[in-house]
Motif scaffolding. Structure first.
Motif, PDB file in Angstrom:
ATOM      1  N   ALA A  45     -21.151 -24.515 -29.554  1.00 66.32           N
ATOM      2  CA  ALA A  45     -22.314 -25.358 -29.884  1.00 66.32           C
ATOM      3  C   ALA A  45     -21.825 -26.588 -30.639  1.00 66.32           C
ATOM      4  O   ALA A  45     -20.877 -26.509 -31.422  1.00 66.32           O
ATOM      5  N   MET A  46     -22.483 -27.727 -30.385  1.00 61.52           N
ATOM      6  CA  MET A  46     -22.063 -28.963 -31.042  1.00 61.52           C
ATOM      7  C   MET A  46     -23.244 -29.618 -31.727  1.00 61.52           C
ATOM      8  O   MET A  46     -24.376 -29.547 -31.239  1.00 61.52           O
ATOM      9  N   GLY A  47     -22.926 -30.282 -32.834  1.00 59.63           N
ATOM     10  CA  GLY A  47     -24.013 -30.989 -33.514  1.00 59.63           C
ATOM     11  C   GLY A  47     -23.545 -31.484 -34.857  1.00 59.63           C
ATOM     12  O   GLY A  47     -22.339 -31.543 -35.129  1.00 59.63           O
ATOM     13  N   ASN A  48     -24.483 -31.823 -35.728  1.00 54.28           N
ATOM     14  CA  ASN A  48     -24.187 -32.370 -37.052  1.00 54.28           C
ATOM     15  C   ASN A  48     -24.852 -31.483 -38.104  1.00 54.28           C
ATOM     16  O   ASN A  48     -25.885 -31.842 -38.666  1.00 54.28           O
ATOM     17  N   PRO A  49     -24.265 -30.301 -38.358  1.00 53.41           N
ATOM     18  CA  PRO A  49     -24.948 -29.356 -39.226  1.00 53.41           C
ATOM     19  C   PRO A  49     -25.016 -29.851 -40.660  1.00 53.41           C
ATOM     20  O   PRO A  49     -24.009 -30.288 -41.219  1.00 53.41           O
ATOM     21  N   LEU A  50     -26.222 -29.807 -41.243  1.00 51.58           N
ATOM     22  CA  LEU A  50     -26.425 -30.135 -42.657  1.00 51.58           C
ATOM     23  C   LEU A  50     -25.779 -31.470 -43.025  1.00 51.58           C
ATOM     24  O   LEU A  50     -25.330 -31.676 -44.141  1.00 51.58           O
ATOM     25  N   ASP A  51     -25.757 -32.356 -42.052  1.00 51.02           N
ATOM     26  CA  ASP A  51     -25.233 -33.710 -42.276  1.00 51.02           C
ATOM     27  C   ASP A  51     -23.776 -33.709 -42.736  1.00 51.02           C
ATOM     28  O   ASP A  51     -23.338 -34.605 -43.474  1.00 51.02           O
ATOM     29  N   SER A  70     -24.976 -15.886 -30.422  1.00 51.89           N
ATOM     30  CA  SER A  70     -24.474 -15.307 -31.672  1.00 51.89           C
ATOM     31  C   SER A  70     -23.503 -16.261 -32.308  1.00 51.89           C
ATOM     32  O   SER A  70     -22.285 -16.124 -32.204  1.00 51.89           O
ATOM     33  N   GLY A  71     -24.053 -17.276 -32.944  1.00 55.58           N
ATOM     34  CA  GLY A  71     -23.219 -18.268 -33.610  1.00 55.58           C
ATOM     35  C   GLY A  71     -24.045 -18.882 -34.720  1.00 55.58           C
ATOM     36  O   GLY A  71     -25.236 -18.616 -34.840  1.00 55.58           O
ATOM     37  N   ALA A  72     -23.411 -19.689 -35.538  1.00 54.98           N
ATOM     38  CA  ALA A  72     -24.100 -20.232 -36.709  1.00 54.98           C
ATOM     39  C   ALA A  72     -24.649 -21.614 -36.409  1.00 54.98           C
ATOM     40  O   ALA A  72     -23.975 -22.619 -36.586  1.00 54.98           O
ATOM     41  N   LEU A  73     -25.905 -21.659 -35.962  1.00 52.22           N
ATOM     42  CA  LEU A  73     -26.560 -22.958 -35.818  1.00 52.22           C
ATOM     43  C   LEU A  73     -27.222 -23.292 -37.137  1.00 52.22           C
ATOM     44  O   LEU A  73     -27.841 -22.436 -37.747  1.00 52.22           O
ATOM     45  N   ASN A  74     -27.081 -24.531 -37.558  1.00 53.95           N
ATOM     46  CA  ASN A  74     -27.696 -24.947 -38.814  1.00 53.95           C
ATOM     47  C   ASN A  74     -28.586 -26.159 -38.575  1.00 53.95           C
ATOM     48  O   ASN A  74     -28.414 -26.858 -37.577  1.00 53.95           O
ATOM     49  N   PRO A  75     -29.500 -26.404 -39.497  1.00 53.88           N
ATOM     50  CA  PRO A  75     -30.344 -27.586 -39.339  1.00 53.88           C
ATOM     51  C   PRO A  75     -29.478 -28.832 -39.184  1.00 53.88           C
ATOM     52  O   PRO A  75     -28.507 -29.017 -39.900  1.00 53.88           O
ATOM     53  N   GLY A  76     -29.813 -29.649 -38.255  1.00 51.77           N
ATOM     54  CA  GLY A  76     -29.019 -30.843 -37.967  1.00 51.77           C
ATOM     55  C   GLY A  76     -28.365 -30.753 -36.614  1.00 51.77           C
ATOM     56  O   GLY A  76     -27.909 -31.757 -36.063  1.00 51.77           O
ATOM     57  N   MET A  77     -28.315 -29.522 -36.082  1.00 47.83           N
ATOM     58  CA  MET A  77     -27.696 -29.353 -34.777  1.00 47.83           C
ATOM     59  C   MET A  77     -28.730 -29.308 -33.652  1.00 47.83           C
ATOM     60  O   MET A  77     -28.339 -29.229 -32.479  1.00 47.83           O
ATOM     61  N   SER A  78     -30.011 -29.329 -34.012  1.00 41.41           N
ATOM     62  CA  SER A  78     -31.039 -29.229 -32.969  1.00 41.41           C
ATOM     63  C   SER A  78     -30.882 -30.348 -31.964  1.00 41.41           C
ATOM     64  O   SER A  78     -30.716 -31.509 -32.335  1.00 41.41           O
ATOM     65  N   GLY A  79     -30.975 -29.989 -30.723  1.00 43.25           N
ATOM     66  CA  GLY A  79     -30.877 -31.000 -29.674  1.00 43.25           C
ATOM     67  C   GLY A  79     -29.466 -31.180 -29.166  1.00 43.25           C
ATOM     68  O   GLY A  79     -29.234 -31.818 -28.147  1.00 43.25           O
ATOM     69  N   GLY A  80     -28.502 -30.595 -29.879  1.00 40.93           N
ATOM     70  CA  GLY A  80     -27.122 -30.726 -29.413  1.00 40.93           C
ATOM     71  C   GLY A  80     -26.846 -29.749 -28.285  1.00 40.93           C
ATOM     72  O   GLY A  80     -27.584 -28.789 -28.090  1.00 40.93           O
ATOM     73  N   PRO A  81     -25.773 -29.962 -27.545  1.00 41.77           N
ATOM     74  CA  PRO A  81     -25.473 -29.079 -26.410  1.00 41.77           C
ATOM     75  C   PRO A  81     -24.653 -27.878 -26.849  1.00 41.77           C
ATOM     76  O   PRO A  81     -23.918 -27.926 -27.839  1.00 41.77           O
ATOM     77  N   THR A  82     -24.809 -26.803 -26.089  1.00 45.74           N
ATOM     78  CA  THR A  82     -23.890 -25.676 -26.223  1.00 45.74           C
ATOM     79  C   THR A  82     -23.220 -25.508 -24.868  1.00 45.74           C
ATOM     80  O   THR A  82     -23.899 -25.374 -23.844  1.00 45.74           O
ATOM     81  N   VAL A  83     -21.895 -25.536 -24.877  1.00 44.94           N
ATOM     82  CA  VAL A  83     -21.167 -25.605 -23.607  1.00 44.94           C
ATOM     83  C   VAL A  83     -20.267 -24.385 -23.451  1.00 44.94           C
ATOM     84  O   VAL A  83     -19.901 -23.712 -24.410  1.00 44.94           O
ATOM     85  N   THR A  84     -19.886 -24.153 -22.212  1.00 48.89           N
ATOM     86  CA  THR A  84     -18.918 -23.086 -21.931  1.00 48.89           C
ATOM     87  C   THR A  84     -17.523 -23.621 -22.268  1.00 48.89           C
ATOM     88  O   THR A  84     -17.354 -24.772 -22.648  1.00 48.89           O
ATOM     89  N   VAL A 118     -22.752 -27.588 -19.922  1.00 49.01           N
ATOM     90  CA  VAL A 118     -23.869 -27.273 -20.827  1.00 49.01           C
ATOM     91  C   VAL A 118     -24.657 -26.080 -20.300  1.00 49.01           C
ATOM     92  O   VAL A 118     -25.097 -26.058 -19.154  1.00 49.01           O
ATOM     93  N   VAL A 119     -24.770 -25.096 -21.177  1.00 44.45           N
ATOM     94  CA  VAL A 119     -25.521 -23.878 -20.823  1.00 44.45           C
ATOM     95  C   VAL A 119     -26.886 -23.873 -21.516  1.00 44.45           C
ATOM     96  O   VAL A 119     -27.861 -23.345 -20.992  1.00 44.45           O
ATOM     97  N   GLY A 120     -26.920 -24.470 -22.703  1.00 46.63           N
ATOM     98  CA  GLY A 120     -28.191 -24.459 -23.422  1.00 46.63           C
ATOM     99  C   GLY A 120     -28.249 -25.593 -24.431  1.00 46.63           C
ATOM    100  O   GLY A 120     -27.243 -26.230 -24.741  1.00 46.63           O
ATOM    101  N   ILE A 121     -29.436 -25.867 -24.926  1.00 46.53           N
ATOM    102  CA  ILE A 121     -29.663 -26.884 -25.953  1.00 46.53           C
ATOM    103  C   ILE A 121     -30.015 -26.155 -27.253  1.00 46.53           C
ATOM    104  O   ILE A 121     -30.869 -25.278 -27.266  1.00 46.53           O
ATOM    105  N   ASN A 122     -29.347 -26.525 -28.343  1.00 43.73           N
ATOM    106  CA  ASN A 122     -29.605 -25.872 -29.642  1.00 43.73           C
ATOM    107  C   ASN A 122     -31.058 -26.093 -30.059  1.00 43.73           C
ATOM    108  O   ASN A 122     -31.554 -27.215 -30.003  1.00 43.73           O
ATOM    109  N   VAL A 123     -31.712 -25.016 -30.490  1.00 41.98           N
ATOM    110  CA  VAL A 123     -33.095 -25.201 -30.906  1.00 41.98           C
ATOM    111  C   VAL A 123     -33.434 -24.538 -32.237  1.00 41.98           C
ATOM    112  O   VAL A 123     -34.197 -25.083 -33.024  1.00 41.98           O
ATOM    113  N   ALA A 124     -32.860 -23.344 -32.516  1.00 42.66           N
ATOM    114  CA  ALA A 124     -33.311 -22.674 -33.737  1.00 42.66           C
ATOM    115  C   ALA A 124     -32.322 -21.612 -34.164  1.00 42.66           C
ATOM    116  O   ALA A 124     -31.461 -21.196 -33.385  1.00 42.66           O
ATOM    117  N   HIS A 125     -32.454 -21.183 -35.427  1.00 47.34           N
ATOM    118  CA  HIS A 125     -31.715 -20.010 -35.840  1.00 47.34           C
ATOM    119  C   HIS A 125     -32.683 -19.092 -36.591  1.00 47.34           C
ATOM    120  O   HIS A 125     -33.741 -19.530 -37.054  1.00 47.34           O
TER     121      HIS A 125
END
Lengths: 332, 316
Positions: free
Chosen positions: A39-45, A70-84, A89-96
């Protein structure tokens, strides 16, 4: 272009051509549980980060399709891609899951893919039309949800001398509650079953909607007289207003109370029913509704029903209420 | 022949501060000690006023050359001499005087006020009020009954009643001379008892007849009771101008009701949870209605909700 039900929006960036991801072409059934995902994104800035985790299939008993990651998504990563591992891209980060650990959710890529296709085929919406589009999608989503609820059965459950309906659907979570263990010993016993639907829809930071909750409680007097029991019942019946009601989103609440008999005579007790509703200011045709009923055939025992529906059309709310009222019966 | 003349010093409300019985063909009034009546008002001259009969036998007041002059009542122009009117005060300096002769007719005596209320009656009503409050408290008890939960009512009701009555009795004492404590206590307890019975009746009727909206307007009636009890207390102080006092009380009650109505609609609105009143089901008077009636009322509610949508969210 946006997809409210799946928390997705397509935005265009000017002048960017740094390359892009591709969607994984495999249907979800072809992925195996345990497959490594990133998963990719900008967790907690904290800056751009890559978080690895495992694919664990679609969440079971869920009304909406979400991948359990089963991974640690944090606020700030919403909308980022999760890739194989090979970057698809298999999914878009939305919640934990709050209170869980390494329990996160992704919107399956197919929804993003179809949204993108729709965006390509139409003109971008003007800002003014977006609000109407949200309203339209909310109403659509609510109608589909209530059609699904309409299709499932109402399972009658025994509560003392009464039969009270519960919504028989896998995407309703139910749990039981009693006040028996309280100290000091309560002077009226409460045995309740709460059911809520797993259908929370995010609209904005101060507006979540879409939940349906149904609580049935059998309240029995232990040593209260009839007046005291009536007071106790009234205390139990604080209407469950599913979340705060900021004036920005909602009109003031309006209620209607009635002493009504069972729709088919002889099958069930008379009830004191209260219907409270508030309208969504920004979305025509959508309301939050809370309905409560107390049986009135005994002075020392009563069944209290509480139904809360968020973001529903008036007709669907009335239809569901009628069904639930009709299913409230004496057990033979 | 001795001529008796009464010289009265009046307050601004024309109450008599001092009354002097004077004899003699002539009466001199001023600040100096050679007068028949000595006044300490610094705006009065040493020799200011002379009261005497003129050639026609009419009693006259004459200014003896003072700087500040003589005025008839509230008149703006000073006069040198004026005929004495038994009901018209004269002003010299900052002092109001009234001159009367023995022939002045006084009004007939007033009948004594309504007889004293017996203490036993008041005590009975007080006890009834207290018992009713305790009964209501008990009927609403849903947890373990403890004496401590009744103590606030048992102490509070008499304490508030006494404090309220003492305040009114004080006003009564100041303005009418008699505190009339027992009568005021009687009024306080009676109205409070009536109000408690009224609110209980409202709850019974609202539940029994399923007239739910009436309970929400109870606060308006509470203000009316408050206005009535204040008017009754004012009547104890003085029975004059009663319609005016009642009118002012009614206007203030209307203002209070209006303000509270606005406050309720503004503050509560979305946050207030519905206050359901439940009583033993046996107290239903009218039979349960068909659910169709309930659902058609709910349809009507939709129209109100849709109308609310068009109103601005920032305080309507």
């Amino acid at each position: 272009m946006l997809d409210l039900a799946d928390d997705l929006a397509v935005i265009s960036l000017e002048g960017h051509d740094d390359g892009h991801f591709v969607f994984d072409p495999r249907p979800l059934g072809d992925l195996t549980k345990g497959e490594r995902l990133y998963a990719m994104g900008n967790p907690l800035d904290l800056g751009f980060s890559i978080v690895d985790g495992t694919y664990n299939g679609l969440v079971e008993h869920s009304y909406v399709q979400r991948i359990h990651f089963s991974g640690a998504l944090n606020p700030g990563m919403s909308g980022g891609p999760t890739v194989t591992a090979d970057g698809r891209v298999v999914g878009i980060n939305v919640a934990h899951q709050v209170g869980g650990e390494l329990v996160s959710f992704l919107v399956p890529a197919q929804f993003a893919e179809s949204l993108l296709a729709r965006a390509d085929a139409t003109d971008p919406p003007t800002p003014e039309s977006l609000r109407a589009e949200i309203g339209r999608q909310l109403t659509d989503w609510s109608t589909k949800l209530h059609d699904a609820v309409g299709a499932v059965g109402l399972k009658p459950a025994g509560f003392g001398p009464y039969l009270a309906p519960q919504i028989d659907s896998p995407w309703f979570t139910c749990w039981a509650e009693t006040n028996a263990g309280r100290v000091p010993k309560p002077r009226a016993s409460i045995e309740a079953t709460h059911c809520t639907s797993d259908t929370r829809l995010f609209v904005s930071e101060d507006l979540n909607t879409g939940m349906i909750s149904l609580t049935q409680s059998l309240v029995r007097s232990v040593d209260l007289n009839q007046f005291q029991f009536a007071t106790f019942l009234a205390q139990q019946v604080r209407l469950p207003w599913l979340g705060p009601a900021p004036r920005k989103w909602f009109t003031p609440q309006r209620c209607e109370e009635g002493f009504t008999k069972a729709p088919t005579s002889g099958t069930g007790p008379p009830i004191d029913a209260v219907w409270c509703a508030r309208a969504y200011r920004q979305f025509d045709g959508l309301y939050d509704v809370a309905v409560m009923s107390v049986t009135q055939d005994s002075g020392s025992e009563a069944l209290v029903s509480r139904l809360g529906i968020q973001g529903v059309t008036y007709e669907n709310a009335m239809a569901l209420t009628k069904r639930i009222f009709a299913a409230l019966q004496w057990s033979k | 022949m001795e001529q008796v003349i009464w010289v009265e010093i009046l307050s601004r409300q024309l109450g008599v501060i001092a009354r002097h019985r004077c004899t003699g063909p002539e009466i001199r009034i001023g600040r100096g000690y050679d007068n028949d009546i000595v006044l300490d008002d610094t705006s009065i001259a040493a020799a200011h006023l002379r009261i005497a009969r003129n050639a026609d036998g009419v009693l006259m007041a004459e200014d003896l050359g003072s700087a500040n002059g003589l005025y008839a009542g509230h008149a703006k122009e000073r006069v040198r001499r004026v005929a004495i009117d038994a009901d018209q005060p004269l002003r010299i300096g900052n002092t109001l005087l009234r001159i009367r002769e023995p022939g002045y007719q006084v009004a007939a005596e007033k009948a004594e006020r309504a007889p004293h209320v017996a203490i036993s009656t008041v005590a009975a009503i007080g006890v009834a009020t207290l018992l009713l409050q305790v009964l209501i408290l008990w009927l609403n008890e849903t947890t373990e009954p403890r004496f401590a939960s009744y103590l606030p009512t048992l102490l509070g009701v008499p304490a508030v009643a006494l404090a309220w009555t003492a305040s009114w009795a004080l006003l009564c004492r100041i303005f009418s001379g008699h505190p009339r404590f027992i009568r005021n206590l009687f009024i306080a307890f009676s109205v409070f008892l009536a109000y408690t019975l009224f609110t209980s009746a409202v709850a019974l009727v609202a539940f029994g007849f399923s007239w739910h909206p009436i309970a929400t307007y109870q606060y308006a009636i509470a203000w009316c009771f408050f206005a009535v009890v204040c008017v009754l207390h004012l009547r104890e102080i003085s029975a004059s101008h009663l319609p005016l006092k009642a009118g002012i009380a009614a206007a203030l009650a209307a203002l209070a009701i209006g303000s509270q109505t606005i406050l309720r609609s503004e503050v509560s609105g979305t946050q207030r949870s519905y206050a359901l009143v439940l009583l033993p089901p046996a107290l239903h008077v009218i039979p349960a209605k068909s659910q169709d009636v309930f659902f058609s009322n709910i349809e009507k509610l939709k129209q109100s909700l849709d109308r609310d949508r068009t109103e601005s969210p920032d305080g309507d």
